[in-house]
Design a protein around this motif. Structure first.
Motif, PDB file in Angstrom:
ATOM      1  N   ALA A 152      19.589 -12.425   4.078  1.00  0.00           N
ATOM      2  CA  ALA A 152      20.460 -13.447   3.487  1.00  0.00           C
ATOM      3  C   ALA A 152      21.191 -12.869   2.286  1.00  0.00           C
ATOM      4  O   ALA A 152      20.729 -11.902   1.669  1.00  0.00           O
ATOM      5  N   CYS A 153      22.339 -13.487   1.973  1.00  0.00           N
ATOM      6  CA  CYS A 153      23.125 -13.126   0.791  1.00  0.00           C
ATOM      7  C   CYS A 153      23.214 -14.337  -0.119  1.00  0.00           C
ATOM      8  O   CYS A 153      23.427 -15.453   0.358  1.00  0.00           O
ATOM      9  N   ALA A 154      23.063 -14.103  -1.408  1.00  0.00           N
ATOM     10  CA  ALA A 154      23.253 -15.178  -2.382  1.00  0.00           C
ATOM     11  C   ALA A 154      24.741 -15.486  -2.473  1.00  0.00           C
ATOM     12  O   ALA A 154      25.579 -14.605  -2.270  1.00  0.00           O
ATOM     13  N   GLU A 155      25.072 -16.729  -2.741  1.00  0.00           N
ATOM     14  CA  GLU A 155      26.470 -17.130  -2.904  1.00  0.00           C
ATOM     15  C   GLU A 155      26.624 -17.814  -4.252  1.00  0.00           C
ATOM     16  O   GLU A 155      25.693 -18.476  -4.704  1.00  0.00           O
ATOM     17  N   PRO A 156      27.725 -17.708  -4.932  1.00  0.00           N
ATOM     18  CA  PRO A 156      28.931 -17.006  -4.507  1.00  0.00           C
ATOM     19  C   PRO A 156      28.870 -15.510  -4.789  1.00  0.00           C
ATOM     20  O   PRO A 156      29.712 -14.761  -4.320  1.00  0.00           O
ATOM     21  N   ASP A 157      27.888 -15.034  -5.557  1.00  0.00           N
ATOM     22  CA  ASP A 157      27.800 -13.608  -5.883  1.00  0.00           C
ATOM     23  C   ASP A 157      27.015 -12.892  -4.789  1.00  0.00           C
ATOM     24  O   ASP A 157      25.784 -12.823  -4.838  1.00  0.00           O
ATOM     25  N   ASP A 158      27.725 -12.358  -3.806  1.00  0.00           N
ATOM     26  CA  ASP A 158      27.029 -11.754  -2.673  1.00  0.00           C
ATOM     27  C   ASP A 158      26.529 -10.340  -2.964  1.00  0.00           C
ATOM     28  O   ASP A 158      26.116  -9.634  -2.062  1.00  0.00           O
ATOM     29  N   ASN A 159      26.538  -9.926  -4.249  1.00  0.00           N
ATOM     30  CA  ASN A 159      25.875  -8.665  -4.596  1.00  0.00           C
ATOM     31  C   ASN A 159      24.364  -8.823  -4.482  1.00  0.00           C
ATOM     32  O   ASN A 159      23.650  -7.873  -4.199  1.00  0.00           O
ATOM     33  N   TYR A 160      23.877 -10.024  -4.743  1.00  0.00           N
ATOM     34  CA  TYR A 160      22.453 -10.310  -4.607  1.00  0.00           C
ATOM     35  C   TYR A 160      22.140 -10.544  -3.143  1.00  0.00           C
ATOM     36  O   TYR A 160      22.910 -11.183  -2.428  1.00  0.00           O
ATOM     37  N   PHE A 161      21.018 -10.012  -2.693  1.00  0.00           N
ATOM     38  CA  PHE A 161      20.607 -10.287  -1.324  1.00  0.00           C
ATOM     39  C   PHE A 161      19.135 -10.667  -1.311  1.00  0.00           C
ATOM     40  O   PHE A 161      18.397 -10.419  -2.275  1.00  0.00           O
ATOM     41  N   ILE A 162      18.733 -11.294  -0.229  1.00  0.00           N
ATOM     42  CA  ILE A 162      17.357 -11.763  -0.078  1.00  0.00           C
ATOM     43  C   ILE A 162      16.755 -10.992   1.078  1.00  0.00           C
ATOM     44  O   ILE A 162      17.384 -10.822   2.131  1.00  0.00           O
ATOM     45  N   SER A 163      15.558 -10.495   0.854  1.00  0.00           N
ATOM     46  CA  SER A 163      14.953  -9.584   1.823  1.00  0.00           C
ATOM     47  C   SER A 163      13.479  -9.900   2.044  1.00  0.00           C
ATOM     48  O   SER A 163      12.870 -10.668   1.305  1.00  0.00           O
ATOM     49  N   VAL A 164      12.949  -9.244   3.074  1.00  0.00           N
ATOM     50  CA  VAL A 164      11.518  -9.304   3.364  1.00  0.00           C
ATOM     51  C   VAL A 164      10.925  -7.943   3.046  1.00  0.00           C
ATOM     52  O   VAL A 164      11.439  -6.909   3.509  1.00  0.00           O
ATOM     53  N   ASP A 165       9.868  -7.924   2.242  1.00  0.00           N
ATOM     54  CA  ASP A 165       9.137  -6.688   1.985  1.00  0.00           C
ATOM     55  C   ASP A 165       8.451  -6.276   3.285  1.00  0.00           C
ATOM     56  O   ASP A 165       7.708  -7.066   3.868  1.00  0.00           O
ATOM     57  N   ASN A 166       8.713  -5.076   3.756  1.00  0.00           N
ATOM     58  CA  ASN A 166       8.213  -4.651   5.061  1.00  0.00           C
ATOM     59  C   ASN A 166       6.698  -4.524   5.097  1.00  0.00           C
ATOM     60  O   ASN A 166       6.094  -4.617   6.160  1.00  0.00           O
ATOM     61  N   PHE A 167       6.052  -4.341   3.963  1.00  0.00           N
ATOM     62  CA  PHE A 167       4.592  -4.213   3.947  1.00  0.00           C
ATOM     63  C   PHE A 167       3.908  -5.568   3.794  1.00  0.00           C
ATOM     64  O   PHE A 167       3.076  -5.948   4.606  1.00  0.00           O
ATOM     65  N   SER A 168       4.309  -6.346   2.769  1.00  0.00           N
ATOM     66  CA  SER A 168       3.611  -7.600   2.461  1.00  0.00           C
ATOM     67  C   SER A 168       4.180  -8.804   3.203  1.00  0.00           C
ATOM     68  O   SER A 168       3.499  -9.810   3.345  1.00  0.00           O
ATOM     69  N   GLY A 169       5.439  -8.732   3.611  1.00  0.00           N
ATOM     70  CA  GLY A 169       6.104  -9.890   4.219  1.00  0.00           C
ATOM     71  C   GLY A 169       6.655 -10.867   3.208  1.00  0.00           C
ATOM     72  O   GLY A 169       7.242 -11.894   3.581  1.00  0.00           O
ATOM     73  N   GLU A 170       6.511 -10.568   1.919  1.00  0.00           N
ATOM     74  CA  GLU A 170       7.030 -11.459   0.878  1.00  0.00           C
ATOM     75  C   GLU A 170       8.554 -11.462   0.895  1.00  0.00           C
ATOM     76  O   GLU A 170       9.191 -10.469   1.245  1.00  0.00           O
ATOM     77  N   VAL A 171       9.132 -12.588   0.494  1.00  0.00           N
ATOM     78  CA  VAL A 171      10.586 -12.727   0.406  1.00  0.00           C
ATOM     79  C   VAL A 171      10.991 -12.436  -1.032  1.00  0.00           C
ATOM     80  O   VAL A 171      10.426 -12.995  -1.973  1.00  0.00           O
TER      81      VAL A 171
END
Length: 186
Positions: free
Chosen positions: A134-153
């Protein structure tokens, strides 16, 4: 049986359809086909579309795992393998965001390249592997991710350590979202 992520995404899409019973429109593009189109039209003509469940299993994440020589967190595979769709607007406690989706098989290949590029950048920075969704709006420099090890967002900026944890897992995060209406793109 649906995974927790698939069930959360299904519920999100159901809420979106209840919020916006009349499907949004976008210009038809015969060179960019998708199961999302509710009908066909002349190129450039507005056509209604909806997020549409993917019906065929993809090997995309096995190929990413082979390229990276690392397992991909199952939440990310479930997320990107559930629907064909344009980005889905949502609101969370942090503000507005856009859930990244894939429109068709070609878009899935673009995603593969972007996820691998992101992973290689993380390795070069010696940072833990994350996969964006996911991308934050309106500032799409920020993104939302899943940590590949823990699964945390996580909330992230490119090239920086994660800013903060947003949820314990992707299903919990998706369940906390409120859909926003999709604007017509005529």
């Amino acid at each position: 049986m649906a995974s927790d992520v698939e069930a959360a995404l299904d519920e999100f899409v159901s809420q979106l359809i209840r919020l916006q019973p009349e499907a949004p429109t976008l210009p038809f593009n015969s060179e960019w086909p998708s199961d999302c189109y509710e009908s066909s039209a002349s190129d450039g003509q507005p056509v209604r579309w909806r997020p549409t469940r993917q019906t065929l299993k993809t090997d995309l994440f096995e190929r990413i795992e082979n390229a990276l020589d690392e397992k991909v967190h199952p939440d990310i595979a479930d997320y990107y393998s559930r629907y064909w769709s344009d980005p889905l607007p949502a609101n969370c406690v942090e503000g507005d965001l856009s859930l990244i989706q894939v429109w068709n098989e070609e878009d899935m290949e673009r995603l593969r390249g972007n996820l691998i590029g992101h992973a290689l950048s993380k390795r070069q920075q010696k940072r833990p592997l994350t996969f964006f969704f996911a991308c934050a709006e309106p500032d799409d420099n920020y993104f939302i991710s899943v940590d590949n090890f823990s699964g945390e967002v996580l909330l992230e900026l490119p090239g920086k350590p994660p800013i903060r944890k947003l949820a314990d897992n992707l299903a919990e995060f998706i369940s906390s979202l409120t859909p926003r209406a999709i604007e017509n793109m005529d």
